[in-house]
Design a protein around this motif. Structure first.
Motif, PDB file in Angstrom:
ATOM      1  N   GLY A  39      16.333   7.844 -10.141  1.00  0.00           N
ATOM      2  CA  GLY A  39      15.614   7.223  -9.024  1.00  0.00           C
ATOM      3  C   GLY A  39      14.849   8.267  -8.234  1.00  0.00           C
ATOM      4  O   GLY A  39      14.837   9.460  -8.565  1.00  0.00           O
ATOM      5  N   TRP A  40      14.206   7.823  -7.184  1.00  0.00           N
ATOM      6  CA  TRP A  40      13.402   8.724  -6.373  1.00  0.00           C
ATOM      7  C   TRP A  40      14.267   9.713  -5.603  1.00  0.00           C
ATOM      8  O   TRP A  40      15.358   9.383  -5.136  1.00  0.00           O
ATOM      9  N   SER A  41      13.719  10.900  -5.425  1.00  0.00           N
ATOM     10  CA  SER A  41      14.327  11.895  -4.547  1.00  0.00           C
ATOM     11  C   SER A  41      14.028  11.508  -3.096  1.00  0.00           C
ATOM     12  O   SER A  41      13.210  10.612  -2.836  1.00  0.00           O
ATOM     13  N   ALA A  42      14.659  12.199  -2.167  1.00  0.00           N
ATOM     14  CA  ALA A  42      14.385  11.951  -0.747  1.00  0.00           C
ATOM     15  C   ALA A  42      12.906  12.170  -0.443  1.00  0.00           C
ATOM     16  O   ALA A  42      12.289  11.384   0.287  1.00  0.00           O
ATOM     17  N   MET A  43      12.321  13.211  -1.021  1.00  0.00           N
ATOM     18  CA  MET A  43      10.902  13.487  -0.747  1.00  0.00           C
ATOM     19  C   MET A  43       9.991  12.442  -1.387  1.00  0.00           C
ATOM     20  O   MET A  43       8.967  12.082  -0.822  1.00  0.00           O
ATOM     21  N   GLN A  44      10.365  11.937  -2.549  1.00  0.00           N
ATOM     22  CA  GLN A  44       9.560  10.874  -3.147  1.00  0.00           C
ATOM     23  C   GLN A  44       9.634   9.602  -2.306  1.00  0.00           C
ATOM     24  O   GLN A  44       8.634   8.895  -2.165  1.00  0.00           O
ATOM     25  N   CYS A  45      10.805   9.346  -1.732  1.00  0.00           N
ATOM     26  CA  CYS A  45      10.928   8.194  -0.815  1.00  0.00           C
ATOM     27  C   CYS A  45       9.984   8.374   0.375  1.00  0.00           C
ATOM     28  O   CYS A  45       9.296   7.435   0.780  1.00  0.00           O
ATOM     29  N   MET A  46       9.954   9.588   0.926  1.00  0.00           N
ATOM     30  CA  MET A  46       9.090   9.840   2.081  1.00  0.00           C
ATOM     31  C   MET A  46       7.619   9.690   1.698  1.00  0.00           C
ATOM     32  O   MET A  46       6.828   9.108   2.445  1.00  0.00           O
ATOM     33  N   HIS A  47       7.245  10.186   0.526  1.00  0.00           N
ATOM     34  CA  HIS A  47       5.849  10.038   0.073  1.00  0.00           C
ATOM     35  C   HIS A  47       5.497   8.573  -0.150  1.00  0.00           C
ATOM     36  O   HIS A  47       4.385   8.144   0.180  1.00  0.00           O
ATOM     37  N   HIS A  48       6.417   7.808  -0.710  1.00  0.00           N
ATOM     38  CA  HIS A  48       6.179   6.375  -0.919  1.00  0.00           C
ATOM     39  C   HIS A  48       5.909   5.689   0.416  1.00  0.00           C
ATOM     40  O   HIS A  48       4.972   4.895   0.545  1.00  0.00           O
ATOM     41  N   LEU A  49       6.720   5.999   1.416  1.00  0.00           N
ATOM     42  CA  LEU A  49       6.535   5.411   2.748  1.00  0.00           C
ATOM     43  C   LEU A  49       5.186   5.807   3.341  1.00  0.00           C
ATOM     44  O   LEU A  49       4.472   4.969   3.897  1.00  0.00           O
ATOM     45  N   LEU A  50       4.855   7.076   3.226  1.00  0.00           N
ATOM     46  CA  LEU A  50       3.581   7.570   3.756  1.00  0.00           C
ATOM     47  C   LEU A  50       2.407   6.866   3.075  1.00  0.00           C
ATOM     48  O   LEU A  50       1.482   6.396   3.752  1.00  0.00           O
ATOM     49  N   LEU A  51       2.445   6.786   1.755  1.00  0.00           N
ATOM     50  CA  LEU A  51       1.356   6.108   1.037  1.00  0.00           C
ATOM     51  C   LEU A  51       1.257   4.632   1.432  1.00  0.00           C
ATOM     52  O   LEU A  51       0.161   4.112   1.623  1.00  0.00           O
ATOM     53  N   SER A  52       2.399   3.983   1.568  1.00  0.00           N
ATOM     54  CA  SER A  52       2.414   2.577   1.962  1.00  0.00           C
ATOM     55  C   SER A  52       1.727   2.383   3.314  1.00  0.00           C
ATOM     56  O   SER A  52       0.897   1.483   3.486  1.00  0.00           O
ATOM     57  N   GLU A  53       2.060   3.235   4.267  1.00  0.00           N
ATOM     58  CA  GLU A  53       1.460   3.119   5.597  1.00  0.00           C
ATOM     59  C   GLU A  53      -0.016   3.496   5.581  1.00  0.00           C
ATOM     60  O   GLU A  53      -0.838   2.863   6.256  1.00  0.00           O
ATOM     61  N   LYS A  54      -0.374   4.513   4.799  1.00  0.00           N
ATOM     62  CA  LYS A  54      -1.790   4.909   4.714  1.00  0.00           C
ATOM     63  C   LYS A  54      -2.638   3.782   4.132  1.00  0.00           C
ATOM     64  O   LYS A  54      -3.710   3.463   4.649  1.00  0.00           O
ATOM     65  N   TYR A  55      -2.164   3.187   3.043  1.00  0.00           N
ATOM     66  CA  TYR A  55      -2.918   2.097   2.428  1.00  0.00           C
ATOM     67  C   TYR A  55      -2.965   0.870   3.332  1.00  0.00           C
ATOM     68  O   TYR A  55      -3.948   0.133   3.326  1.00  0.00           O
ATOM     69  N   SER A  56      -1.923   0.657   4.100  1.00  0.00           N
ATOM     70  CA  SER A  56      -1.924  -0.456   5.052  1.00  0.00           C
ATOM     71  C   SER A  56      -2.993  -0.252   6.122  1.00  0.00           C
ATOM     72  O   SER A  56      -3.731  -1.177   6.458  1.00  0.00           O
ATOM     73  N   LEU A  57      -3.075   0.962   6.651  1.00  0.00           N
ATOM     74  CA  LEU A  57      -4.099   1.259   7.655  1.00  0.00           C
ATOM     75  C   LEU A  57      -5.488   1.166   7.037  1.00  0.00           C
ATOM     76  O   LEU A  57      -6.419   0.629   7.658  1.00  0.00           O
ATOM     77  N   GLN A  58      -5.630   1.666   5.830  1.00  0.00           N
ATOM     78  CA  GLN A  58      -6.921   1.590   5.137  1.00  0.00           C
ATOM     79  C   GLN A  58      -7.348   0.129   4.974  1.00  0.00           C
ATOM     80  O   GLN A  58      -8.507  -0.216   5.223  1.00  0.00           O
ATOM     81  N   TYR A  59      -6.419  -0.727   4.596  1.00  0.00           N
ATOM     82  CA  TYR A  59      -6.709  -2.151   4.454  1.00  0.00           C
ATOM     83  C   TYR A  59      -7.120  -2.752   5.793  1.00  0.00           C
ATOM     84  O   TYR A  59      -8.105  -3.501   5.887  1.00  0.00           O
ATOM     85  N   LEU A  60      -6.358  -2.437   6.828  1.00  0.00           N
ATOM     86  CA  LEU A  60      -6.635  -2.973   8.164  1.00  0.00           C
ATOM     87  C   LEU A  60      -8.036  -2.568   8.623  1.00  0.00           C
ATOM     88  O   LEU A  60      -8.796  -3.397   9.122  1.00  0.00           O
ATOM     89  N   ARG A  61      -8.367  -1.306   8.447  1.00  0.00           N
ATOM     90  CA  ARG A  61      -9.708  -0.824   8.841  1.00  0.00           C
ATOM     91  C   ARG A  61     -10.802  -1.591   8.112  1.00  0.00           C
ATOM     92  O   ARG A  61     -11.786  -2.015   8.718  1.00  0.00           O
ATOM     93  N   LYS A  62     -10.634  -1.714   6.808  1.00  0.00           N
ATOM     94  CA  LYS A  62     -11.660  -2.394   6.020  1.00  0.00           C
ATOM     95  C   LYS A  62     -11.775  -3.859   6.422  1.00  0.00           C
ATOM     96  O   LYS A  62     -12.869  -4.382   6.609  1.00  0.00           O
ATOM     97  N   LYS A  63     -10.629  -4.524   6.553  1.00  0.00           N
ATOM     98  CA  LYS A  63     -10.624  -5.954   6.887  1.00  0.00           C
ATOM     99  C   LYS A  63     -11.322  -6.206   8.225  1.00  0.00           C
ATOM    100  O   LYS A  63     -12.159  -7.092   8.338  1.00  0.00           O
TER     101      LYS A  63
END
Length: 179
Positions: A39-63
């Protein structure tokens, strides 16, 4: 920015700072050791969270950039958020969306560099929401892959519960390799 939004952002930042403080007790190798069953390491979990939030903001901006006609946040959005919260609390493994799946996560990364990138993203999110026209706060402008259309404060609620889920996952990976 609404008071509730600021409070949610403050809480999210505190959540991140608390986890980083906990992870600082461990080594770089322990941060990057795969979890159970590869499974994911602690750092991979943190990167997953960061990417999720970044893409969410990117979507919000575009929308919001094209001033769409979107419904007000209603009962169904609150209900779907409740279902999402339960979903995130379940001890079951779910497949991540392709944009933030395992192949998009680094094999290894540095805690301080990742935490700094995460804090910079959160500052960017805070600035964006501070400058946002208040009319958008009551609109279902965020689209979650599972829960559908949600409002901005519900998006922040998703960030909180998503963070809790993956923090637990990262902590399990650390406990697996740390004395």
């Amino acid at each position: 920015m609404r008071t509730t939004t600021k409070a949610r952002l403050d809480s999210l930042d505190q959540q991140l700072d608390n986890w980083v403080s906990e992870l600082e007790k461990y080594t770089h190798e322990q941060h990057n050791q795969a979890g159970e069953n590869r499974g994911w390491s602690a750092m991979q979990c943190m990167h997953h969270l960061l990417l999720s939030e970044k893409y969410s903001l990117q979507y919000l901006r575009k929308k919001i950039s094209y001033d769409p006609k979107v419904d007000k946040v209603g009962f169904s959005a609150y209900w779907r958020m409740g279902v999402l919260r339960i979903y995130l609390g379940l001890p079951l493994k779910f497949k991540a969306p392709a944009m933030i799946a395992t192949d998009k996560l680094p094999e290894t990364s540095d805690l301080q560099e990742t935490a700094q990138a995460y804090r910079e993203h959160r500052l960017d999110l805070r600035r964006y929401l501070s400058d946002l026209d208040p009319k958008w706060y009551d609109r279902a402008v965020y689209k979650h892959p599972f829960a559908g259309r949600l409002g901005i404060n519900q998006m922040l609620g998703f960030f909180k519960w998503h963070f809790v889920r993956h923090q637990k996952q990262g902590d399990r990976a650390i406990r697996r390799v740390a004395p």
